[in-house]
Write a protein that holds these residues in place. Sequence first.
Motif, PDB file in Angstrom:
ATOM      1  N   PHE A  67      87.593  56.135   2.047  1.00  0.00           N
ATOM      2  CA  PHE A  67      87.169  55.627   0.747  1.00  0.00           C
ATOM      3  C   PHE A  67      87.617  56.554  -0.384  1.00  0.00           C
ATOM      4  O   PHE A  67      88.018  56.084  -1.455  1.00  0.00           O
ATOM      5  N   ALA A  68      87.604  57.842  -0.160  1.00  0.00           N
ATOM      6  CA  ALA A  68      88.099  58.786  -1.170  1.00  0.00           C
ATOM      7  C   ALA A  68      89.584  58.522  -1.452  1.00  0.00           C
ATOM      8  O   ALA A  68      90.020  58.559  -2.614  1.00  0.00           O
ATOM      9  N   ARG A  69      90.364  58.245  -0.400  1.00  0.00           N
ATOM     10  CA  ARG A  69      91.793  57.923  -0.601  1.00  0.00           C
ATOM     11  C   ARG A  69      91.950  56.601  -1.348  1.00  0.00           C
ATOM     12  O   ARG A  69      92.821  56.470  -2.215  1.00  0.00           O
ATOM     13  N   ILE A  70      91.112  55.620  -1.012  1.00  0.00           N
ATOM     14  CA  ILE A  70      91.169  54.329  -1.700  1.00  0.00           C
ATOM     15  C   ILE A  70      90.878  54.526  -3.188  1.00  0.00           C
ATOM     16  O   ILE A  70      91.576  53.969  -4.043  1.00  0.00           O
ATOM     17  N   LYS A  71      89.856  55.316  -3.521  1.00  0.00           N
ATOM     18  CA  LYS A  71      89.496  55.547  -4.928  1.00  0.00           C
ATOM     19  C   LYS A  71      90.622  56.234  -5.694  1.00  0.00           C
ATOM     20  O   LYS A  71      90.764  56.022  -6.898  1.00  0.00           O
ATOM     21  N   ALA A  72      91.419  57.045  -5.005  1.00  0.00           N
ATOM     22  CA  ALA A  72      92.519  57.757  -5.661  1.00  0.00           C
ATOM     23  C   ALA A  72      93.806  56.932  -5.717  1.00  0.00           C
ATOM     24  O   ALA A  72      94.763  57.326  -6.384  1.00  0.00           O
ATOM     25  N   ASP A  73      93.836  55.805  -5.057  1.00  0.00           N
ATOM     26  CA  ASP A  73      95.038  54.974  -4.979  1.00  0.00           C
ATOM     27  C   ASP A  73      95.264  54.253  -6.309  1.00  0.00           C
ATOM     28  O   ASP A  73      94.397  53.499  -6.762  1.00  0.00           O
ATOM     29  N   PRO A  74      96.407  54.449  -6.961  1.00  0.00           N
ATOM     30  CA  PRO A  74      96.652  53.818  -8.258  1.00  0.00           C
ATOM     31  C   PRO A  74      96.833  52.304  -8.196  1.00  0.00           C
ATOM     32  O   PRO A  74      96.910  51.655  -9.233  1.00  0.00           O
ATOM     33  N   ARG A  75      96.871  51.746  -6.992  1.00  0.00           N
ATOM     34  CA  ARG A  75      96.999  50.293  -6.862  1.00  0.00           C
ATOM     35  C   ARG A  75      95.656  49.592  -7.060  1.00  0.00           C
ATOM     36  O   ARG A  75      95.587  48.367  -7.014  1.00  0.00           O
ATOM     37  N   HIS A  76      94.573  50.376  -7.302  1.00  0.00           N
ATOM     38  CA  HIS A  76      93.229  49.839  -7.534  1.00  0.00           C
ATOM     39  C   HIS A  76      92.676  50.416  -8.826  1.00  0.00           C
ATOM     40  O   HIS A  76      93.020  51.518  -9.219  1.00  0.00           O
ATOM     41  N   ASP A  77      91.770  49.679  -9.434  1.00  0.00           N
ATOM     42  CA  ASP A  77      90.916  50.247 -10.467  1.00  0.00           C
ATOM     43  C   ASP A  77      89.585  49.505 -10.419  1.00  0.00           C
ATOM     44  O   ASP A  77      89.391  48.635  -9.576  1.00  0.00           O
ATOM     45  N   ALA A  78      88.669  49.857 -11.292  1.00  0.00           N
ATOM     46  CA  ALA A  78      87.341  49.231 -11.344  1.00  0.00           C
ATOM     47  C   ALA A  78      86.677  49.218  -9.960  1.00  0.00           C
ATOM     48  O   ALA A  78      86.075  48.234  -9.560  1.00  0.00           O
ATOM     49  N   ILE A  79      86.775  50.322  -9.248  1.00  0.00           N
ATOM     50  CA  ILE A  79      86.202  50.418  -7.909  1.00  0.00           C
ATOM     51  C   ILE A  79      84.697  50.623  -8.018  1.00  0.00           C
ATOM     52  O   ILE A  79      84.233  51.462  -8.782  1.00  0.00           O
ATOM     53  N   ARG A  80      83.956  49.821  -7.263  1.00  0.00           N
ATOM     54  CA  ARG A  80      82.498  49.943  -7.268  1.00  0.00           C
ATOM     55  C   ARG A  80      81.984  49.893  -5.838  1.00  0.00           C
ATOM     56  O   ARG A  80      82.229  48.941  -5.107  1.00  0.00           O
ATOM     57  N   LEU A  81      81.272  50.917  -5.458  1.00  0.00           N
ATOM     58  CA  LEU A  81      80.630  51.000  -4.157  1.00  0.00           C
ATOM     59  C   LEU A  81      79.370  50.154  -4.202  1.00  0.00           C
ATOM     60  O   LEU A  81      78.552  50.301  -5.108  1.00  0.00           O
ATOM     61  N   THR A  82      79.195  49.248  -3.234  1.00  0.00           N
ATOM     62  CA  THR A  82      78.008  48.398  -3.231  1.00  0.00           C
ATOM     63  C   THR A  82      77.070  48.700  -2.065  1.00  0.00           C
ATOM     64  O   THR A  82      75.904  48.330  -2.120  1.00  0.00           O
ATOM     65  N   GLU A  83      77.577  49.352  -1.039  1.00  0.00           N
ATOM     66  CA  GLU A  83      76.741  49.734   0.100  1.00  0.00           C
ATOM     67  C   GLU A  83      77.396  50.893   0.818  1.00  0.00           C
ATOM     68  O   GLU A  83      78.605  50.907   0.998  1.00  0.00           O
ATOM     69  N   ALA A  84      76.587  51.838   1.251  1.00  0.00           N
ATOM     70  CA  ALA A  84      77.082  52.932   2.082  1.00  0.00           C
ATOM     71  C   ALA A  84      75.894  53.508   2.826  1.00  0.00           C
ATOM     72  O   ALA A  84      74.912  53.905   2.200  1.00  0.00           O
ATOM     73  N   GLY A  85      75.991  53.515   4.145  1.00  0.00           N
ATOM     74  CA  GLY A  85      74.921  54.098   4.917  1.00  0.00           C
ATOM     75  C   GLY A  85      75.045  53.782   6.389  1.00  0.00           C
ATOM     76  O   GLY A  85      75.872  52.963   6.800  1.00  0.00           O
ATOM     77  N   PRO A  86      74.203  54.433   7.193  1.00  0.00           N
ATOM     78  CA  PRO A  86      74.233  54.189   8.626  1.00  0.00           C
ATOM     79  C   PRO A  86      73.710  52.785   8.947  1.00  0.00           C
ATOM     80  O   PRO A  86      72.851  52.266   8.232  1.00  0.00           O
ATOM     81  N   VAL A  87      74.251  52.204   9.979  1.00  0.00           N
ATOM     82  CA  VAL A  87      73.803  50.897  10.469  1.00  0.00           C
ATOM     83  C   VAL A  87      73.612  50.990  11.980  1.00  0.00           C
ATOM     84  O   VAL A  87      74.233  51.838  12.636  1.00  0.00           O
ATOM     85  N   PRO A  88      72.750  50.140  12.539  1.00  0.00           N
ATOM     86  CA  PRO A  88      72.486  50.227  13.975  1.00  0.00           C
ATOM     87  C   PRO A  88      73.706  49.945  14.842  1.00  0.00           C
ATOM     88  O   PRO A  88      73.856  50.523  15.917  1.00  0.00           O
ATOM     89  N   LYS A  89      74.576  49.044  14.378  1.00  0.00           N
ATOM     90  CA  LYS A  89      75.780  48.735  15.156  1.00  0.00           C
ATOM     91  C   LYS A  89      76.844  48.146  14.250  1.00  0.00           C
ATOM     92  O   LYS A  89      76.556  47.663  13.167  1.00  0.00           O
ATOM     93  N   ARG A  90      78.073  48.203  14.738  1.00  0.00           N
ATOM     94  CA  ARG A  90      79.187  47.586  14.022  1.00  0.00           C
ATOM     95  C   ARG A  90      79.065  46.068  14.101  1.00  0.00           C
ATOM     96  O   ARG A  90      78.656  45.529  15.113  1.00  0.00           O
TER      97      ARG A  90
END
Length: 158
Positions: free
Chosen positions: A78-101
Amino acid sequence: MGTETKTAEPAATTGPCFRLIYRSHSRLPASDAAALAEILKVARVKNASLGITGALMLYDDWFAQVLEGPQAAVETLFARIKADPRHDAIRLTEAGPVPKRQFEKWAMALVAEHHEPDMPMVATTGGLAQGAPWRVSLEQEAILTRLRDLTRGYGRSS
């Protein structure tokens, strides 16, 4: 970003899982399918090697993506995605542990518009090619609906 359809088991799909969902504005020209195909092709290989799975939604010039895997790997990507100039207006909507994929067999899938069947896309030397559709679980569909909503604008303002 990632790519494609279901694959052979990606690396490290067991153990603790961290899920991250974000949306971003694509700065790529909408007509540049070859650039998108190349991004997906490269990301699929990298994501699988890192044990990251997920899905990508593209609508007009908006992306929304779910990434699942080891926390350090997902946060580094995600840090690489945020630094990628092919994107802007990046907004994180969820981040955290989950019981399973929810996307343990998806190295990365491109998902479809509301009320359309999800369609895996395969990155080929000629660009993107349509793969075979697959069934999704109710849990997967709930996450995919969130991605669709983020790209359509229902949630871009907050």
